[in-house]
Design a protein around this motif. Structure first.
Motif, short mmCIF file in Angstrom:
data_model
loop_
_atom_site.label_atom_id
_atom_site.label_comp_id
_atom_site.label_asym_id
_atom_site.label_seq_id
_atom_site.Cartn_x
_atom_site.Cartn_y
_atom_site.Cartn_z
N ASP A 178 -5.20 2.32 4.38
CA ASP A 178 -4.33 1.20 5.19
C ASP A 178 -5.51 0.10 5.53
O ASP A 178 -5.09 -1.03 5.22
CB ASP A 178 -4.06 1.89 6.41
CG ASP A 178 -2.96 2.93 6.31
OD1 ASP A 178 -2.59 3.00 5.29
OD2 ASP A 178 -2.97 3.83 7.18
N LYS A 183 0.80 -1.21 -0.12
CA LYS A 183 0.01 0.00 0.02
C LYS A 183 0.60 1.28 0.03
O LYS A 183 1.93 1.46 0.81
CB LYS A 183 -0.79 -0.18 1.17
CG LYS A 183 -1.84 1.17 1.20
CD LYS A 183 -1.28 2.39 2.20
CE LYS A 183 -2.04 3.51 2.05
NZ LYS A 183 -1.67 4.65 3.01
N GLY A 216 -7.92 8.40 5.70
CA GLY A 216 -6.66 7.65 5.90
C GLY A 216 -7.20 6.24 5.86
O GLY A 216 -6.35 5.28 6.23
N GLY A 244 -1.25 9.14 13.17
CA GLY A 244 -1.36 9.36 11.69
C GLY A 244 -0.39 8.49 10.80
O GLY A 244 -0.27 8.43 9.83
MG MG Z 1 -2.47 7.59 5.86
#
Ligand code: MG
Ligand code: ASP
Length: 402
Positions: free
Chosen positions: A153, A6, A150, A208
């Motif tokens: 992931d 990723k 985000g 983060g």
């Molecule tokens: Mg990220």
């Protein structure tokens, strides 16, 4: 070997970086591996799209926002497949619909329910690299959804679990997981390994590095993760169930300035008051973190708690609405200039004195503690946000340098 890789937005921000990533993929592919690639949108594309939506209609529906945001990842996967083709590597890009990645129905923050693997598997059998959009899914209405900021992931971990991948590598613009944010603490060190539980605490603190749901899912399905840089060849950090070495007392120090404190003063000292207070907030999806209740005196008590600063206005509005009705109180106080500083470590479960050592470090630099909360493997304090840098450095030094 089947490898899921990723890459985050900064790793595919422009043509040069796209080819840099494509060459890394090519290397694995030429060694005979099956490679599934998950990408985020290029650079700040998701923010740019959100800005465009706000500009057209500040009240745009979540469905249309998701429809828009999913184009970000669709752009990056198509360009990556083209880059791989240009290097002579057979590749195909797939979006969440084509895979398909099934999610719950809500927009903007949906959860993955099931991942179909047939299409990906048949592409892999045809010796193609498969490049999949991160962050997006499809709900039962056949609409696009997104997994929350985000969320790529989590896409990668879900695919690694569903495909029984041999490795799941999360590439980012830092060299791995650090003992503290290296921009704030100069002596911060990169960790070679960290447990799921520690990583989960750190991810939930807003560090983060990884989407916290991706860590939850990795733990649930036993997917080992490697967090490493897309810009160099350093080893990165392994995220797994148990670490080999003696458990570290503390593996990281983290800060979260997106925090505000609300104090509800002069509540009736009666059964059900805390229930009503937090029930009203929960009904509106306002998450509450550290909670402190004072000892009752003269028939009244105070309850203070922290919320995300983003949720502060909503939380206060909810409380004000109920103030004359079910929630009698004398005063509602709000404090924005506060931050949480936490230490996380699986080793503190079996060692005494870890919290005291943290408090000593804060005392040494004259930082006052406003609230404290703990879990089995975490100690969090609330302090004035102007002291965050000083506090983090002092705490980090206490545990890692001495
Ligand atoms: Mg990220
Ligand atoms: N592009 C999405 C975001 O910016 C998802 C991700 O980067 O993981 O939040």
């Amino acid at each position: 070997m089947l490898i899921v890789k990723k890459f985050g937005g900064t790793s595919v921000a422009d043509k040069e970086r796209i080819f840099n990533v494509a060459r890394r993929i090519e290397e694995d592919y030429r060694k005979g591996n099956d490679v599934v690639v998950v990408l985020s949108a290029m650079g700040k594309q998701t923010d740019i799209l959100l800005e465009m939506a706000r500009d057209i209609n500040p009240k745009a529906s979540k469905r249309e926002i998701d429809m828009l945001l999913t184009t970000g990842e669709q752009t990056s996967v198509a360009l990556m497949a083209m880059a791989l083709n240009a290097l002579g590597v057979p590749a195909v890009s797939l979006n969440a619909f084509q895979v398909a990645m099934h999610t719950t129905s809500e927009y903007g923050n949906s959860r993955l329910k099931r991942v179909d693997t047939e299409r990906i598997q048949s592409e892999l059998e045809n010796k193609r690299v498969v490049v999949v959009t991160g962050f997006q899914g499809v709900n039962k209405m056949d609409d696009y959804t997104t997994l929350g900021r985000g969320g790529s992931d989590t896409t990668a971990v879900a695919l690694a679990a569903a495909l029984h991948a041999d490795a799941c590598e999360i590439y980012t613009d830092v060299n791995g997981v650090y003992t503290a944010d290296p921009r704030i603490v100069k002596s911060a060190k990169k960790l070679n390994e960290i447990t799921y539980d520690e990583m989960l605490e750190i991810a939930s603190l807003g560090a983060g590095v990884l989407h916290n749901r991706s860590v939850e899912m990795a733990k649930k399905y036993g997917v080992q993760l490697v967090v490493r840089s897309s810009l160099n060849n350093s080893e990165g950090t392994l995220v797994k169930e148990e670490v080999k070495m003696e458990k570290m007392l503390v593996s990281g120090v983290a800060a979260d300035a997106n925090t505000a404190r609300i104090a509800v003063i002069g509540l009736e000292d009666q059964p059900g008051v805390a229930f009503k207070l937090f029930h009203h907030l929960a009904r509106h999806d306002v998450n509450v973190d550290i909670i402190l209740q004072s000892v009752g005196r003269d028939g009244t008590k105070d309850i203070s708690f922290t919320v995300k600063e983003d949720d502060l206005d909503e939380a206060v509005a909810i409380l004000e609405r109920h103030r004359q009705g079910s929630l009698k109180c004398q005063k509602i106080d709000v404090e924005k200039d506060v931050a949480k500083v936490s230490i996380v470590g699986a080793g503190m479960m079996s060692h005494a004195g870890v919290a005291a050592k943290m408090f000593e470090a804060l005392y040494d630099v004259g930082v006052n503690i406003k609230m404290i909360s703990t879990s089995e493997i975490r100690v969090t304090v609330l302090i004035d946000d102007i002291h965050v840098e000083k506090a983090m450095n002092a705490v980090h030094e206490k545990f890692f340098v001495s």
